[in-house]
Write a protein that holds these residues in place. Structure first.
Motif, PDB file in Angstrom:
ATOM      1  N   ILE A  64     -33.631  19.406 -38.252  1.00  0.00           N
ATOM      2  CA  ILE A  64     -32.705  19.656 -37.146  1.00  0.00           C
ATOM      3  C   ILE A  64     -31.734  18.490 -36.988  1.00  0.00           C
ATOM      4  O   ILE A  64     -30.528  18.683 -36.793  1.00  0.00           O
ATOM      5  N   ASN A  66     -30.810  16.389 -39.340  1.00  0.00           N
ATOM      6  CA  ASN A  66     -29.899  16.417 -40.480  1.00  0.00           C
ATOM      7  C   ASN A  66     -28.802  17.458 -40.283  1.00  0.00           C
ATOM      8  O   ASN A  66     -27.638  17.227 -40.648  1.00  0.00           O
ATOM      9  N   ALA A  67     -29.166  18.591 -39.711  1.00  0.00           N
ATOM     10  CA  ALA A  67     -28.167  19.634 -39.448  1.00  0.00           C
ATOM     11  C   ALA A  67     -27.131  19.149 -38.437  1.00  0.00           C
ATOM     12  O   ALA A  67     -25.945  19.466 -38.548  1.00  0.00           O
ATOM     13  N   LYS A  68     -27.570  18.393 -37.472  1.00  0.00           N
ATOM     14  CA  LYS A  68     -26.654  17.845 -36.460  1.00  0.00           C
ATOM     15  C   LYS A  68     -25.614  16.936 -37.109  1.00  0.00           C
ATOM     16  O   LYS A  68     -24.440  16.918 -36.718  1.00  0.00           O
ATOM     17  N   LYS A  69     -26.040  16.190 -38.122  1.00  0.00           N
ATOM     18  CA  LYS A  69     -25.119  15.284 -38.809  1.00  0.00           C
ATOM     19  C   LYS A  69     -24.102  16.038 -39.659  1.00  0.00           C
ATOM     20  O   LYS A  69     -22.988  15.555 -39.877  1.00  0.00           O
ATOM     21  N   GLU A  72     -22.271  21.410 -36.593  1.00  0.00           N
ATOM     22  CA  GLU A  72     -22.751  21.763 -35.261  1.00  0.00           C
ATOM     23  C   GLU A  72     -23.295  23.189 -35.215  1.00  0.00           C
ATOM     24  O   GLU A  72     -24.302  23.453 -34.548  1.00  0.00           O
ATOM     25  N   TYR A  75     -26.669  23.318 -36.774  1.00  0.00           N
ATOM     26  CA  TYR A  75     -27.554  22.613 -35.841  1.00  0.00           C
ATOM     27  C   TYR A  75     -28.031  23.552 -34.738  1.00  0.00           C
ATOM     28  O   TYR A  75     -29.234  23.642 -34.443  1.00  0.00           O
ATOM     29  N   GLN A  76     -27.109  24.287 -34.128  1.00  0.00           N
ATOM     30  CA  GLN A  76     -27.472  25.224 -33.067  1.00  0.00           C
ATOM     31  C   GLN A  76     -28.293  26.390 -33.608  1.00  0.00           C
ATOM     32  O   GLN A  76     -29.217  26.878 -32.937  1.00  0.00           O
ATOM     33  N   ARG A  78     -30.396  26.241 -36.089  1.00  0.00           N
ATOM     34  CA  ARG A  78     -31.752  25.741 -36.328  1.00  0.00           C
ATOM     35  C   ARG A  78     -32.505  25.542 -35.017  1.00  0.00           C
ATOM     36  O   ARG A  78     -33.721  25.758 -34.963  1.00  0.00           O
ATOM     37  N   TYR A 139     -34.421  18.504 -28.583  1.00  0.00           N
ATOM     38  CA  TYR A 139     -32.966  18.577 -28.379  1.00  0.00           C
ATOM     39  C   TYR A 139     -32.502  17.428 -27.488  1.00  0.00           C
ATOM     40  O   TYR A 139     -31.485  16.784 -27.762  1.00  0.00           O
ATOM     41  N   ALA A 142     -32.425  14.331 -29.520  1.00  0.00           N
ATOM     42  CA  ALA A 142     -31.312  14.350 -30.479  1.00  0.00           C
ATOM     43  C   ALA A 142     -29.976  14.075 -29.794  1.00  0.00           C
ATOM     44  O   ALA A 142     -29.080  13.456 -30.385  1.00  0.00           O
TER      45      ALA A 142
END
Length: 225
Positions: A64, A66-69, A72, A75-76, A78, A139, A142
């Motif tokens: 999660i 890594n997806a944020k990086k 977006e 990320y959402q 996931r 969340y 993060a």
């Protein structure tokens, strides 16, 4: 800076430790040790499952982050999948334990603990809020919103104590189970009142009402067409 960001999580952990046990202390003081024993028996069965959200969270959180990086939207997506897993697992645990509570109590503790059955049938549904609470806490970490973790946990403790004071004299240990269910649920979903967290509550509700699984089947059908 790290210690400053982590301090609210430390306080939240202390509050959780208090209000996970305060109900049993209040039952002993307001009722008796026998009723506290019935209640503790049901709670032990429910708490057996609490390692699951932590294990899943520890496994999925790196993906999660890594997806944020990267993106977006991913990320959402996931996060939604994370909430879906937690909802389906918690409901999947709560339903059979609710149905077979009498048999489970008799098997583990004997017929003399039959008074623990309604407590188990109510208390186990707080697992839904617990599972989703663990997911939403990731969340908050993060997004560096750790203060919210403390605020909502403290709110849950206050509500839990207040409801125990009101309900235990009226309906005994069942009242304490209701207090736990309400306070856990309120704590988890209270993040709706904070900035930048409304969408997370909507995602949790989508997972809780299995809306996202219908979206998945619709997308699958569209791909087949």
């Amino acid at each position: 800076k790290i210690l400053q960001d982590a301090f609210p999580l430390l306080l939240a952990g202390v509050v959780v430790a208090i209000y996970m046990k305060i109900d049993q202390i209040m039952i002993k003081k307001m009722l008796d040790n026998t009723q506290a024993g019935y209640y503790a028996a049901a709670v032990k069965i429910c708490e057996l499952w609490y390692f699951i959200p932590m294990a899943i969270s520890n496994s999925l959180f790196p993906a999660i982050i890594n997806a944020k990086k990267v993106n977006e939207k991913i990320y959402q997506q996931r996060m939604q999948q994370f909430y879906d897993i937690m909802s389906w697992l918690s409901v999947g645990i709560a339903i059979p334990l609710t149905i077979f509570a009498p048999q489970i109590i008799k098997l583990l503790f004997g017929a003399k603990f039959i008074s623990a059955v309604p407590v188990l049938q109510i208390y186990i549904w707080s697992a839904v809020a617990t599972f989703l609470g663990v997911a939403s806490s990731q969340y908050l970490v993060a997004e560096n919103l750790t203060k919210i973790s403390f605020y909502r946990t403290f709110l849950g403790m206050v509500v839990n104590v207040a409801l125990n004071f009101i309900l235990i004299p009226k309906i005994g240990i069942v009242g304490s189970a209701v207090a736990t269910l309400v306070s856990y649920s309120l704590a988890t979903f209270s993040i709706i009142f904070y900035k930048n967290t409304f969408n997370q509550v909507m995602m949790m509700l989508r997972s809780l009402f299995f809306i996202s699984i219908f979206d998945y089947f619709n997308k699958t059908n569209e791909i087949k067409r």
